[in-house]
Design a protein around this motif. Structure first.
Motif, PDB file in Angstrom:
ATOM      1  N   LEU A   7      49.585  50.129  60.741  1.00  0.00           N
ATOM      2  CA  LEU A   7      49.023  51.527  60.846  1.00  0.00           C
ATOM      3  C   LEU A   7      49.981  51.977  59.569  1.00  0.00           C
ATOM      4  O   LEU A   7      51.274  51.825  59.400  1.00  0.00           O
ATOM      5  N   ASP A   8      48.808  52.577  58.778  1.00  0.00           N
ATOM      6  CA  ASP A   8      49.570  53.403  57.428  1.00  0.00           C
ATOM      7  C   ASP A   8      50.152  55.226  57.699  1.00  0.00           C
ATOM      8  O   ASP A   8      49.032  55.254  58.067  1.00  0.00           O
ATOM      9  N   ILE A   9      51.565  55.169  57.783  1.00  0.00           N
ATOM     10  CA  ILE A   9      51.217  56.563  58.271  1.00  0.00           C
ATOM     11  C   ILE A   9      51.320  57.097  56.094  1.00  0.00           C
ATOM     12  O   ILE A   9      52.244  56.443  55.566  1.00  0.00           O
ATOM     13  N   GLY A  10      51.457  58.549  56.444  1.00  0.00           N
ATOM     14  CA  GLY A  10      51.516  59.301  54.988  1.00  0.00           C
ATOM     15  C   GLY A  10      51.677  60.280  54.790  1.00  0.00           C
ATOM     16  O   GLY A  10      51.476  61.200  55.424  1.00  0.00           O
ATOM     17  N   ASN A  11      52.899  60.456  55.218  1.00  0.00           N
ATOM     18  CA  ASN A  11      53.992  62.266  54.557  1.00  0.00           C
ATOM     19  C   ASN A  11      54.028  62.990  56.078  1.00  0.00           C
ATOM     20  O   ASN A  11      53.818  63.693  56.176  1.00  0.00           O
ATOM     21  N   ALA A  12      54.000  61.549  56.835  1.00  0.00           N
ATOM     22  CA  ALA A  12      54.402  62.924  58.946  1.00  0.00           C
ATOM     23  C   ALA A  12      55.888  63.039  58.385  1.00  0.00           C
ATOM     24  O   ALA A  12      56.529  63.114  58.365  1.00  0.00           O
ATOM     25  N   GLU A  13      55.591  64.749  59.417  1.00  0.00           N
ATOM     26  CA  GLU A  13      57.350  66.066  58.759  1.00  0.00           C
ATOM     27  C   GLU A  13      57.942  65.079  60.114  1.00  0.00           C
ATOM     28  O   GLU A  13      58.448  64.890  61.124  1.00  0.00           O
ATOM     29  N   THR A  14      59.592  64.074  59.105  1.00  0.00           N
ATOM     30  CA  THR A  14      61.026  63.470  59.762  1.00  0.00           C
ATOM     31  C   THR A  14      61.685  64.207  59.243  1.00  0.00           C
ATOM     32  O   THR A  14      61.298  64.602  58.404  1.00  0.00           O
ATOM     33  N   PRO A  15      62.858  64.277  59.623  1.00  0.00           N
ATOM     34  CA  PRO A  15      63.615  64.357  58.452  1.00  0.00           C
ATOM     35  C   PRO A  15      63.939  64.072  57.142  1.00  0.00           C
ATOM     36  O   PRO A  15      64.323  63.572  56.339  1.00  0.00           O
ATOM     37  N   LEU A  16      62.913  62.557  57.028  1.00  0.00           N
ATOM     38  CA  LEU A  16      63.119  61.718  55.481  1.00  0.00           C
ATOM     39  C   LEU A  16      62.179  62.311  55.045  1.00  0.00           C
ATOM     40  O   LEU A  16      61.559  61.939  53.872  1.00  0.00           O
ATOM     41  N   THR A  17      60.728  62.591  54.902  1.00  0.00           N
ATOM     42  CA  THR A  17      59.656  63.434  54.362  1.00  0.00           C
ATOM     43  C   THR A  17      60.243  64.625  53.782  1.00  0.00           C
ATOM     44  O   THR A  17      59.692  65.670  53.787  1.00  0.00           O
ATOM     45  N   ALA A  18      61.664  65.782  55.108  1.00  0.00           N
ATOM     46  CA  ALA A  18      62.375  67.101  53.854  1.00  0.00           C
ATOM     47  C   ALA A  18      61.895  67.297  52.999  1.00  0.00           C
ATOM     48  O   ALA A  18      61.466  68.359  52.210  1.00  0.00           O
ATOM     49  N   ARG A  19      62.608  66.184  52.209  1.00  0.00           N
ATOM     50  CA  ARG A  19      62.243  65.670  50.753  1.00  0.00           C
ATOM     51  C   ARG A  19      61.348  66.547  50.117  1.00  0.00           C
ATOM     52  O   ARG A  19      61.439  67.212  48.666  1.00  0.00           O
ATOM     53  N   ARG A  79      49.168  43.557  71.727  1.00  0.00           N
ATOM     54  CA  ARG A  79      49.269  44.369  71.032  1.00  0.00           C
ATOM     55  C   ARG A  79      50.850  44.244  70.447  1.00  0.00           C
ATOM     56  O   ARG A  79      51.239  45.220  70.828  1.00  0.00           O
ATOM     57  N   ILE A  80      50.281  44.385  68.783  1.00  0.00           N
ATOM     58  CA  ILE A  80      51.072  44.589  68.017  1.00  0.00           C
ATOM     59  C   ILE A  80      50.750  45.109  66.974  1.00  0.00           C
ATOM     60  O   ILE A  80      49.676  45.925  66.470  1.00  0.00           O
ATOM     61  N   ILE A  81      51.760  46.737  66.925  1.00  0.00           N
ATOM     62  CA  ILE A  81      51.588  47.731  65.488  1.00  0.00           C
ATOM     63  C   ILE A  81      51.832  47.447  64.630  1.00  0.00           C
ATOM     64  O   ILE A  81      53.428  48.076  64.914  1.00  0.00           O
ATOM     65  N   ASN A  82      52.072  47.443  63.964  1.00  0.00           N
ATOM     66  CA  ASN A  82      53.565  47.037  62.273  1.00  0.00           C
ATOM     67  C   ASN A  82      53.341  48.356  61.249  1.00  0.00           C
ATOM     68  O   ASN A  82      51.648  48.657  60.750  1.00  0.00           O
ATOM     69  N   ASN A  83      54.226  48.852  61.131  1.00  0.00           N
ATOM     70  CA  ASN A  83      54.125  50.134  60.275  1.00  0.00           C
ATOM     71  C   ASN A  83      53.970  50.270  58.975  1.00  0.00           C
ATOM     72  O   ASN A  83      54.864  49.362  58.805  1.00  0.00           O
ATOM     73  N   GLY A  84      52.624  49.903  58.528  1.00  0.00           N
ATOM     74  CA  GLY A  84      52.729  49.960  57.225  1.00  0.00           C
ATOM     75  C   GLY A  84      53.812  50.884  56.401  1.00  0.00           C
ATOM     76  O   GLY A  84      54.323  51.492  56.772  1.00  0.00           O
ATOM     77  N   SER A  85      52.442  51.504  55.760  1.00  0.00           N
ATOM     78  CA  SER A  85      52.023  52.904  54.941  1.00  0.00           C
ATOM     79  C   SER A  85      51.779  52.882  53.883  1.00  0.00           C
ATOM     80  O   SER A  85      50.920  51.721  53.862  1.00  0.00           O
ATOM     81  N   PHE A  90      44.264  51.065  60.357  1.00  0.00           N
ATOM     82  CA  PHE A  90      44.682  52.851  60.894  1.00  0.00           C
ATOM     83  C   PHE A  90      45.393  53.368  60.146  1.00  0.00           C
ATOM     84  O   PHE A  90      46.481  52.788  59.218  1.00  0.00           O
ATOM     85  N   THR A  91      44.678  54.135  58.941  1.00  0.00           N
ATOM     86  CA  THR A  91      45.107  55.746  58.260  1.00  0.00           C
ATOM     87  C   THR A  91      45.706  56.877  58.200  1.00  0.00           C
ATOM     88  O   THR A  91      44.381  57.240  58.805  1.00  0.00           O
ATOM     89  N   ILE A  92      46.553  56.984  58.527  1.00  0.00           N
ATOM     90  CA  ILE A  92      46.874  58.290  59.009  1.00  0.00           C
ATOM     91  C   ILE A  92      47.811  59.253  57.648  1.00  0.00           C
ATOM     92  O   ILE A  92      49.109  59.021  57.812  1.00  0.00           O
ATOM     93  N   MET A  93      47.085  60.184  57.987  1.00  0.00           N
ATOM     94  CA  MET A  93      48.360  60.669  56.995  1.00  0.00           C
ATOM     95  C   MET A  93      47.354  62.282  56.436  1.00  0.00           C
ATOM     96  O   MET A  93      47.221  63.048  56.694  1.00  0.00           O
ATOM     97  N   ALA A  94      48.669  63.195  56.124  1.00  0.00           N
ATOM     98  CA  ALA A  94      48.260  64.421  55.659  1.00  0.00           C
ATOM     99  C   ALA A  94      47.174  64.655  54.731  1.00  0.00           C
ATOM    100  O   ALA A  94      46.995  64.077  53.380  1.00  0.00           O
ATOM    101  N   SER A  95      46.812  65.426  54.693  1.00  0.00           N
ATOM    102  CA  SER A  95      45.344  65.899  54.613  1.00  0.00           C
ATOM    103  C   SER A  95      45.220  66.035  53.076  1.00  0.00           C
ATOM    104  O   SER A  95      44.571  65.711  52.090  1.00  0.00           O
ATOM    105  N   LYS A  96      46.323  66.661  52.367  1.00  0.00           N
ATOM    106  CA  LYS A  96      46.568  67.427  51.327  1.00  0.00           C
ATOM    107  C   LYS A  96      47.200  66.387  50.292  1.00  0.00           C
ATOM    108  O   LYS A  96      47.527  66.354  49.148  1.00  0.00           O
ATOM    109  N   ALA A  97      48.031  65.054  51.051  1.00  0.00           N
ATOM    110  CA  ALA A  97      48.480  64.444  49.935  1.00  0.00           C
ATOM    111  C   ALA A  97      47.884  63.758  49.397  1.00  0.00           C
ATOM    112  O   ALA A  97      46.741  63.833  48.804  1.00  0.00           O
ATOM    113  N   PRO A  98      48.657  63.163  47.750  1.00  0.00           N
ATOM    114  CA  PRO A  98      48.183  62.898  46.764  1.00  0.00           C
ATOM    115  C   PRO A  98      47.548  60.995  46.390  1.00  0.00           C
ATOM    116  O   PRO A  98      47.261  61.074  45.430  1.00  0.00           O
TER     117      PRO A  98
END
Length: 248
Positions: free
Chosen positions: A181-193, A134-140, A235-243
């Motif tokens: 795998l499309d990820i939106g606004n997972a809390e990491t140092p890159l999303t602190a801004r 299985r391959i999981i590609n980090n999309g966005s 597969f999309t996983i994101m903050a529920s209130k992300a715009p």
């Protein structure tokens, strides 16, 4: 026997969290990235030296990618999962101010690196017994809708969508599946801004919600643990209130 996963970009953030989650779920995990000290920190957090292998290098380097897979097979005997997570970005600039070097650097890591790793994974999947993997590609979220001033990153992630579909189609006869795998606004140092406010399409700056990155690790473990006759194309996983759903 425990299954074996390769996680690129495992030195921090999503890659680190996913590697830890896989290791806790019983997987052997190969940690790949450019920063050896940070990879060793990830390995320590995984809590099992026997189940971890650290391999240092850049996924944009073809020779390194080949070495990554050969070392994995030599250590653990096979490869069951590739999480193509390594990524790069460019400064948020208008297109006319973007240099060719900036654009090519993002494409080299995000797209070419993902291709190189996927190619070597498919070779391994087809040559081992039993075949498959299985391959999981980090999309966005940017694989669907761009942020302002993000042409290199958005281009690379739209291309990941095509790469993922092609892998899934061509791998079907060999028990090879591929997930974008499309990820939106997972809390990491890159999303602190994002808590400070980020540019929106209408020109405003707005703080955006984030979510615990541990949930991404849980999603990776879930997808990785599915049987070969189950595919998860997207597969999309994101903050529920992300715009995202209203972006643009």
């Amino acid at each position: 026997m425990p299954k074996t996963a390769i996680v690129t970009g495992a030195s921090s953030g999503i890659g680190r969290e996913s590697a830890i989650a896989l290791c806790k779920a019983g997987w052997n995990v190969v940690l790949a990235a450019r920063r050896e000290d940070a990879l060793n920190e990830t390995a320590a957090l995984c809590g099992s030296a026997e189940k971890c292998l650290v391999v240092v290098g850049s996924v944009a380097d073809e020779a390194f990618v080949k070495t990554l897979f050969s070392k994995t097979v030599a250590r653990f005997g096979r490869v069951d999962l590739l999480f193509n997570n390594a990524g790069s970005n460019a400064p948020a600039l208008p297109l006319e101010d973007m240099t060719l070097e900036m654009f090519q650097n993002v494409i080299s890591v995000n797209l070419v690196g993902s291709f190189l790793c996927a190619r070597e994974a498919v070779k391994a999947f087809k040559s081992q017994t039993p075949i498959g993997g299985r391959i999981i590609n980090n999309g966005s979220l940017s694989a669907h809708t761009p942020r302002p001033n993000s042409a290199p990153y958005t281009t690379s992630k739209h291309a990941i969508a095509g790469l993922s579909k092609s892998i899934a189609l061509d791998g079907r006869a060999f028990d090879i599946t591929c997930t974008q795998l499309d990820i939106g606004n997972a809390e990491t140092p890159l999303t602190a801004r994002m808590h400070m406010g980020v540019l929106q399409p209408d020109g405003r700056r707005m703080a955006e919600s984030t979510f615990d990155v541990a949930h991404v690790g849980e999603a990776v473990v879930h997808i990785a643990g599915l049987p070969a006759d189950v595919a998860v194309p997207q597969f999309t996983i994101m903050a529920s209130k992300a715009p995202f759903l209203g972006r643009g």
